[in-house]
Structure formats: structure tokens, C-alpha cells
Enzyme design. Structure first.
Site, mmCIF file in Angstrom:
data_model
loop_
_atom_site.group_PDB
_atom_site.id
_atom_site.type_symbol
_atom_site.label_atom_id
_atom_site.label_comp_id
_atom_site.label_asym_id
_atom_site.label_seq_id
_atom_site.Cartn_x
_atom_site.Cartn_y
_atom_site.Cartn_z
ATOM 1 N N CYS A 49 30.357 -22.747 -16.808
ATOM 2 C CA CYS A 49 31.618 -22.443 -17.492
ATOM 3 C C CYS A 49 32.459 -23.707 -17.485
ATOM 4 O O CYS A 49 32.620 -24.348 -16.441
ATOM 5 C CB CYS A 49 32.338 -21.313 -16.752
ATOM 6 S SG CYS A 49 34.090 -21.175 -17.157
ATOM 7 N N LYS A 65 0.446 -10.568 14.675
ATOM 8 C CA LYS A 65 -0.500 -10.338 13.577
ATOM 9 C C LYS A 65 -0.228 -11.384 12.506
ATOM 10 O O LYS A 65 0.710 -11.270 11.725
ATOM 11 C CB LYS A 65 -0.332 -8.929 13.013
ATOM 12 C CG LYS A 65 -1.374 -8.562 11.959
ATOM 13 C CD LYS A 65 -1.207 -7.117 11.512
ATOM 14 C CE LYS A 65 -2.283 -6.745 10.498
ATOM 15 N NZ LYS A 65 -2.189 -7.539 9.264
ATOM 16 N N CYS A 101 32.168 -17.343 -20.689
ATOM 17 C CA CYS A 101 32.249 -17.058 -19.263
ATOM 18 C C CYS A 101 32.645 -15.595 -19.054
ATOM 19 O O CYS A 101 33.626 -15.135 -19.659
ATOM 20 C CB CYS A 101 33.280 -17.968 -18.595
ATOM 21 S SG CYS A 101 33.633 -17.551 -16.876
ATOM 22 N N ASP A 126 -0.411 -13.563 9.164
ATOM 23 C CA ASP A 126 -0.585 -13.167 7.769
ATOM 24 C C ASP A 126 -1.467 -14.199 7.072
ATOM 25 O O ASP A 126 -0.979 -15.156 6.466
ATOM 26 C CB ASP A 126 0.784 -13.055 7.089
ATOM 27 C CG ASP A 126 0.722 -12.226 5.823
ATOM 28 O OD1 ASP A 126 -0.331 -11.618 5.568
ATOM 29 O OD2 ASP A 126 1.731 -12.164 5.103
ATOM 30 N N LYS A 148 3.305 -2.695 12.628
ATOM 31 C CA LYS A 148 3.872 -3.489 11.538
ATOM 32 C C LYS A 148 5.392 -3.610 11.671
ATOM 33 O O LYS A 148 6.070 -2.681 12.122
ATOM 34 C CB LYS A 148 3.542 -2.839 10.189
ATOM 35 C CG LYS A 148 2.066 -2.851 9.820
ATOM 36 C CD LYS A 148 1.602 -4.247 9.458
ATOM 37 C CE LYS A 148 0.296 -4.232 8.692
ATOM 38 N NZ LYS A 148 0.412 -3.809 7.312
ATOM 39 N N LYS A 171 -4.262 -4.330 21.754
ATOM 40 C CA LYS A 171 -5.637 -3.948 22.032
ATOM 41 C C LYS A 171 -5.758 -3.531 23.487
ATOM 42 O O LYS A 171 -5.146 -4.155 24.369
ATOM 43 C CB LYS A 171 -6.595 -5.118 21.766
ATOM 44 C CG LYS A 171 -6.610 -5.597 20.324
ATOM 45 C CD LYS A 171 -7.501 -6.823 20.153
ATOM 46 C CE LYS A 171 -7.470 -7.322 18.713
ATOM 47 N NZ LYS A 171 -8.229 -8.570 18.540
ATOM 48 N N CYS A 198 39.565 -21.160 -14.633
ATOM 49 C CA CYS A 198 38.704 -19.983 -14.485
ATOM 50 C C CYS A 198 38.958 -19.408 -13.097
ATOM 51 O O CYS A 198 38.763 -20.104 -12.089
ATOM 52 C CB CYS A 198 37.238 -20.378 -14.644
ATOM 53 S SG CYS A 198 36.073 -19.047 -14.289
ATOM 54 N N TYR A 253 -8.925 -14.413 17.439
ATOM 55 C CA TYR A 253 -8.387 -13.211 18.069
ATOM 56 C C TYR A 253 -9.474 -12.340 18.687
ATOM 57 O O TYR A 253 -9.189 -11.252 19.193
ATOM 58 C CB TYR A 253 -7.557 -12.396 17.076
ATOM 59 C CG TYR A 253 -8.263 -11.995 15.798
ATOM 60 C CD1 TYR A 253 -9.365 -11.153 15.795
ATOM 61 C CD2 TYR A 253 -7.781 -12.456 14.567
ATOM 62 C CE1 TYR A 253 -9.988 -10.777 14.614
ATOM 63 C CE2 TYR A 253 -8.401 -12.080 13.376
ATOM 64 C CZ TYR A 253 -9.503 -11.249 13.412
ATOM 65 O OH TYR A 253 -10.120 -10.865 12.239
ATOM 66 N N CYS A 309 36.522 -15.846 -17.454
ATOM 67 C CA CYS A 309 37.685 -16.392 -18.156
ATOM 68 C C CYS A 309 37.495 -16.508 -19.666
ATOM 69 O O CYS A 309 38.451 -16.814 -20.380
ATOM 70 C CB CYS A 309 38.053 -17.758 -17.579
ATOM 71 S SG CYS A 309 36.858 -19.070 -17.976
ATOM 72 N N GLU A 332 -0.516 -9.725 20.788
ATOM 73 C CA GLU A 332 -0.481 -10.989 20.061
ATOM 74 C C GLU A 332 0.041 -10.745 18.646
ATOM 75 O O GLU A 332 -0.118 -9.654 18.101
ATOM 76 C CB GLU A 332 -1.856 -11.657 20.021
ATOM 77 C CG GLU A 332 -2.982 -10.785 19.531
ATOM 78 C CD GLU A 332 -4.344 -11.386 19.849
ATOM 79 O OE1 GLU A 332 -4.562 -12.575 19.525
ATOM 80 O OE2 GLU A 332 -5.191 -10.672 20.419
#
Length: 784
Positions: A444, A122, A414, A124, A320, A296, A450, A232, A417, A120
Site C-alpha cells: 500500500c 520416534k 488497500c 520421522d 504420538k 518397548k 494508512c 532402534y 485506507c 526413545e
């Protein structure tokens, strides 16, 4: 430094990180850095067992219980899990399990015994314990340090998918359910947006949002947060309920407790690895954050036989995923110039591997974000990379800031340019007032003079979703600009064979193909052409709205902002961006050059039928945003005076016959300004010209079969691209949205469909797989 000194320092650092993570809900280092320090300590203690102490982080689970909550002692300790980071680690775990159960291992004569595992994701979030007595929820607690947690009973009762009374019958008199409280990705975004709107604390990630929400002293705050629970396993229990872990969870599900939809059985370690790879590929499509997979031993008898270490069971392991967050150093901050002239800071980082990819750059978004994070050159920072998302700086580790760290300064000129860099202004218009404030973006002012802006403008123009000119990539664009061969998109159509073939990477065949692709692009749809122009804030969908609604480039170019707001999903700010773009002399010149080069827009025509005679004079008055005059007041004004000229010419007496004193005076003052009179008359004249005026001729709209319907595409389609599927749906009149809601008419789900499909099923929406979708298209005369 001696081993004893290093062990002492590691314990001090880990205790500090534990306190930040578990108590303050403000992680000080990424998980990957914590794991490295922990594993180093674990290895040193293994080499020097006489230095192991009961209070070492290796002998404990998490942080101390918060003093603000009553403490609860866990009858059965809530242990942590050992970690696997490589496939070899998981295979080693499998070997230890096999040996611990005294089963035959693989050798030259056979494959050995296979152990069944549960698999299953994990989650967070925050580990919690729910205690049920006689089927009633009587207590909720955090894991705390594994032995003692915090009493959060009143808070867990507010979590909507936690049953206050178990369903069915047959449950044990005492049943302790263990699981994870978490916040989905969508819930996290909504929560942070709501927090930012009221000036509250925003959260670094969903895990901290869940922890911070669950540990509120005021349960009303917890109730307002989008928390979810997933169980779980079990802790103390007055009688067994199953012989295996998976059957235990299925029984809990039957009693109304949520379990993971991704729960699977695996026969042996290799099937565990296949599960790990599969869910890793689908990780970004899941509705919630996961940082690995928990395996498990499925047999509860085998679990009892294997037993426990000091802080973890021998029968379970967390495999992980590569870290999404890492620590690294900001070596410098440079500034890039984009298509619209936005000058964007980019952090140059000491290279570090994040989620399997070496990262050396990260976005800093803008100067306001730099100020919010307090980023300095030389800082140690936490960076995050998820899926294909551009890595970003999440947090500065202030305690590691060196003495010579330098503040980040926006350049005055800039970097490409040399033109002046100026801060943008935010213009907010409401009720006749215009409020100007400073924006977060610097630009700019050099525009297409440019080189950086010109290159990005050309790259956007030739891209697949714009003019779709195949054979010209970013490198080719850079060469063309650097050689002075193109100074605007119109110059593409003046390129000669000799100019192209002289470019690096081009030969006779590729040069001819490019020239043919450029020529083929001269027959675009109006929507593609509008999108290719690169109007600020105008994406593909807005370009389609403009093209379908107004029907011609001339009307789009001439449209006043107030007229544009009659179109769906176009607000006043975007309307001003569109209007300003087409009023700019340089942009007008480029469009004239493009049209003169032989551009033939393919689907220009009349105004869309639904917009013919679609406006009212009251609506026009309301759009002028006269102070104190809303839609109802505008209707009263029109009912009394009848025409725009009459309203403009009305004196105070006439106006007060329609409105009360304050709005009547506001109307009189508004139209005393000649510019306001001119604007109102210009809007009415344009509505007449376009055929949108209330006196214009009504038209009958040819009905499209999917008009008014919203469809969603998710997953990978195999017989057509999602872009083609979207074009087919829009051609039938549907709106194709990016998210599922109760207003969604249908969801087309291909392989790999994730959270959108899940939500569609939860809402009971119509869902088509690809075969059914193709059949549906065929019923509407669309063949592949």
C-alpha cells in the site's frame, strides 16, 4: 453406506495414501488424517471380523517395493507399531502387557507389578534394515510392505554415520540392525535451499526429503544429501547379544552404530508418561523432527512371551504427539497491511485443532506462494503448526477441490485506507548495471496516512526492544490512532493526561504511569532509536552496527549507500534501504519532530576508531562497480594516477598505461557521465567528513576483551534474561550469533539447551553454564 461398503472405501483410500507416502514420497494427507481413517477401518473390521482380508491395510505395514530396485525379502518381518494418542491409551497398553505377562495388577491391596520399558523418540524418517555378516555391511533394505523391501545397499553405504565395518569384536556372524534414516532440521533447510537454487524439487518435510534421498537410483545423489542413521533394534541375528532391549542398543553403540541420545529406562507406565511429557516440552529444541515416543518392554524374554499381532508387536507402542499437520477448508482469503505497507494474504480456515491449539487462520506469505501452492477459496488444505510458529498452508488436496472454488485475487486498493496497491520491484546492482524485476510483495502506497501502517509503526516504536514504552499495548495504540490523537511516533510525546485518561482501560494511575514511561523513553541509546524508526531490513543487530560504527545520528542520516557498505554485515541492497529511508521527506520530518520533542540520544560520539582512515582510493573505485574493473584493476589505476581527480580527468592513453584496453575504456566511459563523477566525488567528500578517508587521522582503538569473538546463547537462563546476557557480551566486544559453528568461541548453555549445545560438544567448543558465565562476567567487572 453399509459397513462392507465403508470398509471397501476406506481400504481404497488408505492404499492410495500408502502409495503416495511410501512410493512417491509425496504425502496426500497429514498423518493425523491417515491415522483417523486407519483407526476407523480397524474398528469396523473388529465389529465385522468376517470382512477382514489378507490385503487389508490393517494387515500390512506400508507400500509395495519400488520396481526400480531389486526386492529383498525380510527374514524377520519389519512390523509397524500400534499407536497411543492419549494417556489412557498408554495405560491400557500397560494393562495389556501386565496381563499378557501374567503379572499382578494394581488393586486396593497394592500397586501391582512394575514392568521395565525402554523409551526413545520416534524419529520421522524412513525405516531401514542393515545386514552385517562377519562385521561387514553387506546389504541395506527399506521396510517396504514389511515382508519385502527395496535393495538400497549402495545408497546406505553413502550415509556417513553408518559403519561399513563394525568396531571392536564379538559381534554375531549374522547381525541385522534396524533403524531410521532421517534428515535433521538444519540439514533439511540446507537441502531445500540448495534445491531451490538450482531449480530442483523441494521437499514438504524432512521425512520425505530423507525418503526421496535414500531411494535415488544414482547413489552419488544420495551421497550429496545430509542423511543420518539411528538404530532402534535388531532383526535376524545368529546369536543373542544381550538380555534387554536397552543393553542390546548399548552393545550396538559399542560396535559403532549410532543410537538415540535420548534413550532412557522407565519403571512402569507412569515413568513412561513422565518421559513423554519431558521430551514433548523439549521437542522443538531437538535437532531433528519427532512425532512421538516409542515405548518397548525392555526384557527380551518378556517380548518373546508377549509375541505379535498381525502387523505389530504386543510389547511396543508409539505414543504420538498431537498432530502438527491437519486437514481443513479455506473459507476465505483476506489481506492484512503491515508496518512497511506489505499487503499479506491470510487464509481464514474452518477451525481445526493442531498440536493442541485451535487454528482458524494461516499465513500464505505472498501472492507468489499462493500461485506455487495453487490455493483457491474453498480448497481443502494441509496446514502445519510447529511450536510457536504461525500456522501455514503446506499443500492443497486437489482431488477435493469443489466446483465453485475461487481463485485468490490481490486487491487493487488497500483494504484499510483505499490507497493504490502496487507490486514491489527488486533492484539488483552489479558492475554499474541496475536490473529491475518484479518482487513477490505488494505494498500500500499510503504510508503513515494508512491507519494500518501507522498502527504497526507505533506498535513497533513502543515495543520492548525499541523504545520500551511500558503501559501502551496494541489496543491502546489502535484507540490513539482511531481517535486521531497520534499521526506519527512524534505525537506520542504531545499526549496529555486528559487525552490518555479518556481512553478505554485507563484510569488516573495508569495514565500517569504511561505518560511517565513516554517521558522516560526520551533518553534512548542511538541503536534503540535507529531500530525504533522501523527502517526496512534493519533489525536490532544492523541498528547496533550503524550506531557503534558511525557514532552519531547525523552521520547515519547522511551516509551514502557506498559508504554504508564499509560497515560490517551491511550489503548494498540494505545500504540503499537505509539511505532511501533517511532521504524521504516525511521520515525526515518525523525525526525532526522527535528530536524537537526533547529526545536525547545517550551514546552519540565519534566515529568508531577502527573505521578512522580505514578506506583506500582503490577500494572506492572498486565500490563504483565499473564494468571489467575489480579490486586488482582499481589498485593498478590508483598506483598509476594517484588521485580521484586524476582518474576522472584521464584520457584513454593515460588509462591504458594502467589497464588493458577493455577496462581502460570502461573507466573512461563511466566517468564521461557527470552523475558518475558527482557520485565518486560525493563518496570521497563524505569519507573525508566522517574521518574514514585514507588521508584522515588514524585512531587507536581501545581494546575490548571479547573483540573478534563470537558467542552463542542457548537454553533458558534463570538469573538474567538472554537479552541482558547478550547486552553484557556485546558490551565486552563480542558478537552474539544465533547458530553454532567451528568459528564460535564459546557457548553459554542454560537449562533446556538442545541442538546448539549438542553441536558445541561435537565440535569441542568451550561451554559455560549460567554459574560459570556469571563468574566470567564478574571477572570483567560486570555484576548482577
Amino acid at each position: 453406506m453399509t459397513a462392507e461398503e465403508r470398509i471397501s472405501k476406506l481400504r481404497t483410500d488408505l492404499d492410495k495414501h500408502n502409495y503416495s507416502y511410501y512410493v512417491l514420497d509425496e504425502p496426500s494427507v497429514p498423518d493425523a488424517e491417515y491415522d483417523r481413517l486407519f483407526n476407523e477401518l480397524k474398528a469396523l473390521e473388529a465389529e465385522h471380523p468376517h470382512l477382514v482380508t489378507p490385503d487389508s491395510p490393517t494387515q500390512r505395514v506400508g507400500g509395495a517395493a519400488l520396481a526400480a530396485f531389486q526386492q529383498i525379502r525380510h527374514e524377520v518381518p519389519m512390523l509397524s507399531l500400534g499407536n497411543a494418542f492419549e494417556e489412557a491409551d498408554l495405560r491400557e497398553f500397560g494393562r495389556r502387557v501386565t496381563e499378557g505377562l501374567d503379572l499382578p495388577s494394581a488393586d486396593l491391596l497394592g500397586e501391582g507389578a512394575s514392568v521395565d520399558y525402554s523409551c526413545e523418540p520416534k524419529l520421522d524418517g524412513l525405516a531401514v534394515s542393515l545386514l552385517y555378516r562377519d562385521g561387514q555391511l553387506v546389504q541395506g533394505a527399506t521396510r517396504g510392505d514389511g515382508s519385502t523391501g527395496e535393495d538400497i545397499s549402495s545408497n546406505v553405504r553413502t550415509i556417513r554415520n553408518v559403519p561399513l565395518k563394525l568396531h571392536g569384536r564379538g559381534w554375531p556372524q549374522v547381525l541385522e540392525v534396524r533403524g531410521e534414516v532421517f534428515i535433521s532440521k538444519a540439514g533439511f533447510e540446507r537441502l531445500n535451499a540448495a534445491q531451490a537454487e538450482v531449480g530442483g524439487k523441494t521437499f514438504a518435510n524432512p521425512r520425505n526429503a530423507a525418503a526421496g534421498s535414500l531411494r535415488q537410483l544414482d547413489s552419488k545423489i544420495t551421497a550429496s544429501r545430509p542423511l543420518e542413521f539411528c538404530c532402534y533394534g535388531v532383526g535376524q541375528i545368529s546369536k543373542p547379544i544381550a538380555l534387554s532391549h536397552i543393553d542390546t542398543l548399548q552393545q550396538l553403540k559399542a560396535w559403532g552404530l549410532p543410537i538415540s541420545r535420548e534413550l532412557r529406562h522407565a519403571a512402569g507406565v507412569e515413568e513412561c508418561l513422565a518421559y513423554y511429557r519431558d521430551i514433548g516440552e523439549r521437542r522443538n529444541a531437538l535437532a531433528y523432527e519427532i512425532d512421538g515416543v516409542v515405548f518397548k518392554v525392555n526384557s527380551l524374554a518378556s517380548q518373546r512371551e508377549l509375541g505379535f499381532r498381525a502387523r505389530e508387536p504386543r510389547w511396543a507402542i508409539a505414543h504420538k504427539f498431537p498432530a502438527l499437520e491437519e486437514l481443513t477448508e479455506v473459507l476465505d482469503v483476506e489481506f492484512q497491511v503491515g508496518r512497511t505497507g506489505a499487503v499479506t494474504p491470510v487464509a481464514r480456515l474452518r477451525p481445526v485443532k493442531v498440536a493442541g491449539v485451535t487454528v482458524s487462520n494461516a499465513t500464505l506469505h505472498n501472492m507468489d506462494e499462493i500461485a506455487r501452492l495453487d490455493v483457491h477459496i474453498g480448497d481443502t488444505v494441509i496446514i502445519r503448526r510447529a511450536g510457536d510458529v504461525i500456522p501455514q498452508v503446506m499443500q492443497v488436496v486437489l482431488e477435493r477441490r469443489p466446483d465453485d472454488a475461487r481463485a485468490v485475487q490481490i486487491p487493487h486498493q488497500c483494504p484499510v485506507c483505499g490507497s493504490h496497491v502496487e507490486r514491489t520491484q527488486l533492484v539488483k546492482r552489479s558492475k554499474g548495471r541496475t536490473t529491475i524485476s518484479e518482487g513477490a510483495v505488494y505494498r500500500c502506497v499510503g504510508r503513515l496516512s494508512c491507519a494500518a501502517q501507522l498502527k504497526q509503526a507505533i506498535i513497533h516504536y513502543v515495543s520492548r526492544r525499541a523504545m520500551d514504552i511500558d503501559g501502551i499495548g496494541e489496543k491502546s495504540v489502535e484507540q490513539l490512532v482511531d481517535e486521531g490523537l497520534i499521526r506519527s511516533p512524534a505525537d506520542l510525546y504531545q499526549l496529555t493526561f486528559d487525552q490518555v485518561v479518556a481512553l478505554e482501560g485507563f484510569a488516573e494511575v495508569s495514565s500517569n504511569k504511561l505518560l511517565e514511561a513516554i517521558k522516560a523513553s526520551q533518553k534512548p541509546t542511538l541503536a534503540r532509536f535507529i531500530y525504533a524508526l522501523g527502517i526496512p531490513d534493519v533489525g536490532e543487530e544492523t541498528a547496533k552496527v550503524l550506531a557503534r560504527s558511525l557514532g552519531s545520528l547525523a552521520r547515519v542520516q547522511a551516509a551514502l549507500p557506498q559508504v554504508l557498505t564499509y560497515l560490517p554485515d551491511i550489503g548494498l541492497e540494505v545500504a540503499h534501504e537505509i539511505h532511501n529511508f533517511f532521504q524521504d521527506p516525511h521520515n525526515q520530518q518525523v525525526i525532526e519532530q522527535l528530536l524537537a520533542s526533547g529526545m536525547q540520544l545517550q551514546d552519540e560520539g565519534e566515529l568508531a576508531a577502527e573505521f578512522a582512515a580505514s578506506t583506500t582510493l582503490a577500494g572506492l573505485i572498486a565500490k563504483l562497480d565499473i564494468a571489467s574493473v575489480g579490486p586488482t584493476g582499481a589498485e593498478k589505476l590508483v598506483a598509476k594516477l594517484g588521485s580521484l581527480d586524476a582518474i576522472i580527468a584521464a584520457d584513454g592513453i593515460d588509462l591504458r598505461q594502467a589497464l588493458s584496453a577493455k577496462p581502460a575504456e570502461a573507466v573512461r566511459e563511466f566517468f564521461k557521465d557527470p552523475e558518475h563523477q558527482q557520485l565518486a566525488r560525493a563518496i570521497e567528500a563524505q569519507l573525508l567528513d566522517f574521518g574514514m578517508h585514507w588521508s584522515s587521522e588514524k585512531k587507536t582503538a581501545a581494546g575490548l576483551p571479547l573483540a573478534g569473538q563470537t558467542w552463542v546463547l542457548t537454553g533458558s537462563l534463570e538469573r538474567m534474561s538472554r537479552d541482558i546476557a547478550k547486552d553484557h557480551l556485546e558490551g565486552l566486544g563480542a558478537k552474539v550469533a544465533g547458530s553454532v559453528s567451528s568459528k564460535t568461541h564459546c557457548v553459554v548453555a542454560g537449562p533446556g539447551a538442545g541442538s546448539k549445545l549438542t553441536k558445541a560438544n561435537e565440535l569441542g567448543l568451550k561451554v559455560l553454564d549460567e554459574d560459570a558465565f556469571i563468574t566470567f562476567l564478574g571477572e570483567h567487572s560486570i555484576t548482577l
